[in-house]
Design a protein around this motif. Sequence first.
Motif, PDB file in Angstrom:
ATOM      1  N   UNK A  95      -8.357  46.116 -56.854  1.00  0.00           N
ATOM      2  CA  UNK A  95      -7.381  46.910 -57.590  1.00  0.00           C
ATOM      3  C   UNK A  95      -6.159  46.035 -57.865  1.00  0.00           C
ATOM      4  N   UNK A  96      -5.486  46.375 -58.925  1.00  0.00           N
ATOM      5  CA  UNK A  96      -4.349  45.585 -59.397  1.00  0.00           C
ATOM      6  C   UNK A  96      -3.267  46.520 -59.889  1.00  0.00           C
ATOM      7  N   UNK A  97      -2.049  46.161 -59.569  1.00  0.00           N
ATOM      8  CA  UNK A  97      -0.893  46.936 -60.015  1.00  0.00           C
ATOM      9  C   UNK A  97       0.102  46.006 -60.685  1.00  0.00           C
ATOM     10  N   UNK A  98       0.604  46.429 -61.818  1.00  0.00           N
ATOM     11  CA  UNK A  98       1.609  45.634 -62.521  1.00  0.00           C
ATOM     12  C   UNK A  98       2.705  46.555 -63.027  1.00  0.00           C
ATOM     13  N   UNK A  99       3.923  46.130 -62.798  1.00  0.00           N
ATOM     14  CA  UNK A  99       5.089  46.835 -63.318  1.00  0.00           C
ATOM     15  C   UNK A  99       6.108  45.772 -63.684  1.00  0.00           C
ATOM     16  N   UNK A 100       6.172  45.446 -64.977  1.00  0.00           N
ATOM     17  CA  UNK A 100       7.032  44.349 -65.428  1.00  0.00           C
ATOM     18  C   UNK A 100       8.505  44.642 -65.149  1.00  0.00           C
ATOM     19  N   UNK A 101       8.892  45.906 -65.279  1.00  0.00           N
ATOM     20  CA  UNK A 101      10.294  46.271 -65.076  1.00  0.00           C
ATOM     21  C   UNK A 101      10.720  46.026 -63.629  1.00  0.00           C
ATOM     22  N   UNK A 102       9.788  46.286 -62.697  1.00  0.00           N
ATOM     23  CA  UNK A 102      10.075  46.105 -61.279  1.00  0.00           C
ATOM     24  C   UNK A 102       9.694  44.716 -60.794  1.00  0.00           C
ATOM     25  N   UNK A 103       9.103  43.899 -61.664  1.00  0.00           N
ATOM     26  CA  UNK A 103       8.694  42.562 -61.244  1.00  0.00           C
ATOM     27  C   UNK A 103       7.554  42.567 -60.253  1.00  0.00           C
ATOM     28  N   UNK A 104       6.646  43.532 -60.406  1.00  0.00           N
ATOM     29  CA  UNK A 104       5.534  43.673 -59.480  1.00  0.00           C
ATOM     30  C   UNK A 104       4.232  43.285 -60.174  1.00  0.00           C
ATOM     31  N   UNK A 105       3.464  42.437 -59.521  1.00  0.00           N
ATOM     32  CA  UNK A 105       2.125  42.043 -60.010  1.00  0.00           C
ATOM     33  C   UNK A 105       1.316  41.732 -58.762  1.00  0.00           C
ATOM     34  N   UNK A 106       0.547  42.722 -58.322  1.00  0.00           N
ATOM     35  CA  UNK A 106      -0.076  42.652 -56.994  1.00  0.00           C
ATOM     36  C   UNK A 106      -1.566  42.930 -57.078  1.00  0.00           C
ATOM     37  N   UNK A 107      -2.329  42.172 -56.275  1.00  0.00           N
ATOM     38  CA  UNK A 107      -3.775  42.359 -56.139  1.00  0.00           C
ATOM     39  C   UNK A 107      -4.111  42.770 -54.708  1.00  0.00           C
TER      40      UNK A 107
END
Length: 117
Positions: A95-107
């Motif tokens: 699973x992958x989560x990305x939130x450009x506004x929060x600076x999150x890019x996680x696997x």
Amino acid sequence: QVQLVESGGALAQAGESLTLSCSATHNFYGDDHLSWYRRPPGKERELVAVSSPGVTTTYADSVKGRFLLRRENGEKIMYLRMNNLKPEDTGVYYCHMRNALMGVDVWGQGTQVTVSS
């Protein structure tokens, strides 16, 4: 930093169903991009399903009609329901989560799904 942990991977027979879970240390919100990927044996990682803000969830052609991504905003968990499994669904699922506004890019670390014929 958000951390993701997948679970639910198992050995299944063709035609059976499995549900994968992706648990997070923080709630998911509506502006998060949430995805499931998989890495088949000996192949590159490929997109399975993606849920983006304001957009209908998109699925790879190979899983369309069989897999369902479910997310609940405000919750810390996301699911991938996999029906009518096929041997070609075998792989490590991430699973992958990305939130450009929060600076999150996680696997997540991945969970193994093996489908036998």
